[in-house]
Design a protein around this motif. Structure first.
Motif, PDB file in Angstrom:
ATOM      1  N   UNK A  84      44.847  19.892 -36.872  1.00 48.07           N
ATOM      2  CA  UNK A  84      46.085  19.396 -37.437  1.00 48.07           C
ATOM      3  C   UNK A  84      45.672  20.348 -38.744  1.00 48.07           C
ATOM      4  N   UNK A  85      47.131  20.980 -39.205  1.00 50.84           N
ATOM      5  CA  UNK A  85      46.092  20.921 -40.608  1.00 50.84           C
ATOM      6  C   UNK A  85      46.752  19.565 -41.427  1.00 50.84           C
ATOM      7  N   UNK A  86      47.200  18.604 -41.204  1.00 56.23           N
ATOM      8  CA  UNK A  86      47.646  17.305 -41.484  1.00 56.23           C
ATOM      9  C   UNK A  86      48.156  16.447 -40.563  1.00 56.23           C
ATOM     10  N   UNK A 144      48.660  17.839 -29.681  1.00 56.39           N
ATOM     11  CA  UNK A 144      50.073  17.108 -29.934  1.00 56.39           C
ATOM     12  C   UNK A 144      50.833  17.174 -31.260  1.00 56.39           C
ATOM     13  N   UNK A 145      49.359  17.368 -31.859  1.00 56.53           N
ATOM     14  CA  UNK A 145      49.960  17.263 -33.685  1.00 56.53           C
ATOM     15  C   UNK A 145      50.677  18.373 -33.856  1.00 56.53           C
ATOM     16  N   UNK A 146      49.644  19.575 -33.531  1.00 54.33           N
ATOM     17  CA  UNK A 146      49.861  20.397 -33.909  1.00 54.33           C
ATOM     18  C   UNK A 146      51.372  21.468 -33.478  1.00 54.33           C
ATOM     19  N   UNK A 147      51.177  21.306 -31.758  1.00 57.63           N
ATOM     20  CA  UNK A 147      52.948  21.416 -31.509  1.00 57.63           C
ATOM     21  C   UNK A 147      54.386  20.677 -32.171  1.00 57.63           C
ATOM     22  N   UNK A 148      54.084  19.346 -32.313  1.00 58.01           N
ATOM     23  CA  UNK A 148      54.518  18.730 -33.197  1.00 58.01           C
ATOM     24  C   UNK A 148      55.312  19.158 -34.768  1.00 58.01           C
ATOM     25  N   UNK A 149      54.062  19.793 -35.495  1.00 61.58           N
ATOM     26  CA  UNK A 149      54.438  20.284 -37.015  1.00 61.58           C
ATOM     27  C   UNK A 149      54.842  21.446 -36.585  1.00 61.58           C
ATOM     28  N   UNK A 150      54.930  22.134 -35.757  1.00 60.70           N
ATOM     29  CA  UNK A 150      54.965  24.002 -35.353  1.00 60.70           C
ATOM     30  C   UNK A 150      53.972  24.627 -36.107  1.00 60.70           C
ATOM     31  N   UNK A 151      52.300  24.045 -35.536  1.00 53.33           N
ATOM     32  CA  UNK A 151      51.375  24.747 -36.075  1.00 53.33           C
ATOM     33  C   UNK A 151      51.126  25.949 -34.671  1.00 53.33           C
ATOM     34  N   UNK A 152      51.294  25.127 -33.417  1.00 54.93           N
ATOM     35  CA  UNK A 152      50.735  25.882 -32.202  1.00 54.93           C
ATOM     36  C   UNK A 152      52.288  25.937 -31.295  1.00 54.93           C
ATOM     37  N   UNK A 153      52.672  27.345 -30.833  1.00 56.31           N
ATOM     38  CA  UNK A 153      53.639  27.749 -30.136  1.00 56.31           C
ATOM     39  C   UNK A 153      53.599  26.729 -28.665  1.00 56.31           C
ATOM     40  N   UNK A 154      52.731  26.302 -28.376  1.00 60.29           N
ATOM     41  CA  UNK A 154      52.410  25.691 -26.855  1.00 60.29           C
ATOM     42  C   UNK A 154      52.093  24.610 -26.744  1.00 60.29           C
ATOM     43  N   UNK A 155      52.243  23.671 -25.985  1.00 59.12           N
ATOM     44  CA  UNK A 155      51.733  22.045 -26.034  1.00 59.12           C
ATOM     45  C   UNK A 155      51.100  22.189 -23.907  1.00 59.12           C
ATOM     46  N   UNK A 156      50.380  22.549 -24.131  1.00 60.86           N
ATOM     47  CA  UNK A 156      49.684  22.908 -23.407  1.00 60.86           C
ATOM     48  C   UNK A 156      49.470  21.691 -22.391  1.00 60.86           C
ATOM     49  N   UNK A 157      49.388  20.856 -21.893  1.00 61.60           N
ATOM     50  CA  UNK A 157      49.701  20.101 -21.240  1.00 61.60           C
ATOM     51  C   UNK A 157      50.999  18.576 -21.546  1.00 61.60           C
ATOM     52  N   UNK A 158      52.001  19.585 -21.799  1.00 63.48           N
ATOM     53  CA  UNK A 158      53.886  19.256 -21.900  1.00 63.48           C
ATOM     54  C   UNK A 158      53.681  18.131 -20.883  1.00 63.48           C
ATOM     55  N   UNK A 159      54.811  17.052 -20.749  1.00 60.61           N
ATOM     56  CA  UNK A 159      54.889  16.596 -19.618  1.00 60.61           C
ATOM     57  C   UNK A 159      55.207  17.125 -18.615  1.00 60.61           C
ATOM     58  N   UNK A 160      56.163  19.417 -19.059  1.00 65.14           N
ATOM     59  CA  UNK A 160      56.703  19.465 -17.926  1.00 65.14           C
ATOM     60  C   UNK A 160      55.784  20.123 -17.028  1.00 65.14           C
ATOM     61  N   UNK A 161      54.475  20.569 -18.062  1.00 67.77           N
ATOM     62  CA  UNK A 161      53.186  21.270 -17.299  1.00 67.77           C
ATOM     63  C   UNK A 161      52.844  20.099 -16.217  1.00 67.77           C
ATOM     64  N   UNK A 162      52.613  19.035 -16.915  1.00 64.42           N
ATOM     65  CA  UNK A 162      52.057  17.808 -16.347  1.00 64.42           C
ATOM     66  C   UNK A 162      52.524  17.612 -15.174  1.00 64.42           C
ATOM     67  N   UNK A 163      54.168  17.227 -14.688  1.00 68.49           N
ATOM     68  CA  UNK A 163      54.266  17.756 -13.906  1.00 68.49           C
ATOM     69  C   UNK A 163      54.293  18.302 -12.250  1.00 68.49           C
ATOM     70  N   UNK A 164      54.280  20.123 -12.694  1.00 69.46           N
ATOM     71  CA  UNK A 164      53.210  20.707 -11.780  1.00 69.46           C
ATOM     72  C   UNK A 164      51.804  20.511 -10.999  1.00 69.46           C
TER      73      UNK A 164
END
Length: 340
Positions: free
Chosen positions: A2-4, A298-318
């Motif tokens: 993450x940048x910051x 996670x930090x990059x996704x929350x800051x808008x720096x990553x378009x995908x949260x790879x282990x998001x709870x939705x994917x973790x549910x799978x």
């Protein structure tokens, strides 16, 4: 990275925090602003070792911080902790996401209801060896994949994990879940599963050995053979991830698991058809380096720096659904042998 980077509050001060989370965050330059654990003495001792300035007296006090929350607590505690953390909080949950799919669903729904940004710490996919393997597959160096085999034949010091003793499910949901999640990251979800689980006479745990076959159709064979009781010396112990395609093959050595927790170096080898094998140089290992990945993403996704949260709870549910399918398959009868 993450940048910051935002400061991190860790909920839980157990062995995995000391052995992996804190070393990883220190290496990455992430600030750990505070710790909370029900055992305050344990949290204070760990804080002193890592020069962490604050130990919280309650979960509510910790939840009042403006930080990213690393919930390194047992799965039975996940939902109550999520409910105590703020709406729209940014959260990393220790795996597994509950001990069964029903609880994983409740965790997912809690995150949805509270509009939290939450991922699960499935970190094996972020290890240097698996990042290299995934990159080789994406570059088509192996061609169309035909084989994935996970072979674990070693001795695991289960006494280091006393919290597993009362659990009705142990091996798949607490250990092989790493391999299932990584396979999903590499090739997606299977159509069906076949599985058997086994206990061992030397262990008081529910299940410590597993055989699994994942159905990816007629050309890709995926199987896992897991035995945690090969206590006959190092010579024939093995912790490997074999991937083959029509054009090449890769072998991964999961060195951490051999003589755990001291471990051996992880390795990645790649060969074109007919060879020769070439070892890929790795920077870092599964512990602690892989633990940087989920937090950085996670930090990059929350800051808008990553378009995908790879282990998001939705994917973790799978991943949890795949675990559940394996346990359900283990309860199904096999085909009877025809009699004369």
């Amino acid at each position: 990275m993450p940048t910051r980077p935002r400061p991190i509050i860790i909920i839980g001060a157990g062995g995995i925090v000391a052995d992996a989370h804190l070393p990883a965050y220190c290496k990455a330059g992430f600030e750990v602003a505070g710790l909370f654990d029900l055992d305050r003495g344990r949290a204070e001792k760990l804080a002193a070792q890592w020069d962490i300035q604050r130990v919280f007296g309650s979960l509510e006090e910790a939840a009042g911080s403006d930080a990213v929350f690393d919930v390194a607590a047992p799965p039975v505690a996940h939902r109550p902790i999520l409910e105590a953390l703020p709406h729209e909080a940014t959260i990393l949950l220790q795996k597994p996401m509950g001990l069964d799919l029903a609880e994983a669903t409740r965790v997912r729904d809690t995150v949805r209801d509270r509009q939290q940004v939450a991922a699960v710490n499935f970190q094996l996919r972020y290890s240097p060896m698996m990042l290299g393997l995934a990159d080789a597959i994406q570059q088509h160096r192996l061609g169309q994949l035909t084989e994935i085999e996970v072979h674990i034949n070693l001795v695991t010091p289960w006494h280091l994990f006393p919290h597993l003793r009362p659990n009705p499910r142990v091996e798949i949901v607490s250990h092989s879940i790493h391999y299932l999640d990584t396979i999903r990251a590499l090739v997606g979800d299977p159509a069906n599963v076949f599985a058997r689980i086994f206990s061992h006479p030397s262990s008081d745990l529910a299940d410590t050995r597993t055989s699994m076959i994942l159905d990816y159709g007629d050309t890709l064979r995926v199987l896992l053979s897991i035995n945690h009781h090969h206590d006959f010396g190092r010579r024939f112990q093995d912790a490997s991830f074999r991937v083959e395609g029509v054009d090449g093959a890769a072998m991964v050595k999961l060195g951490l698991l051999l003589n755990y927790p001291s471990g051996e170096p992880d390795e990645l080898w790649i060969a074109p058809r007919s060879g020769p094998w070439e070892q890929v140089a790795l920077e870092g290992g599964w512990f602690p380096d892989a633990f940087i990945g989920p937090m950085a993403n996670l930090q990059r996704f929350a800051a808008g720096e990553d378009a995908e949260l790879a282990t998001h709870v939705e994917d973790a549910w799978r991943t949890m659904a795949l675990v559940e399918a394996c346990y359900r398959a283990a309860e199904l009868p096999g085909a009877p042998i025809p009699q004369a």
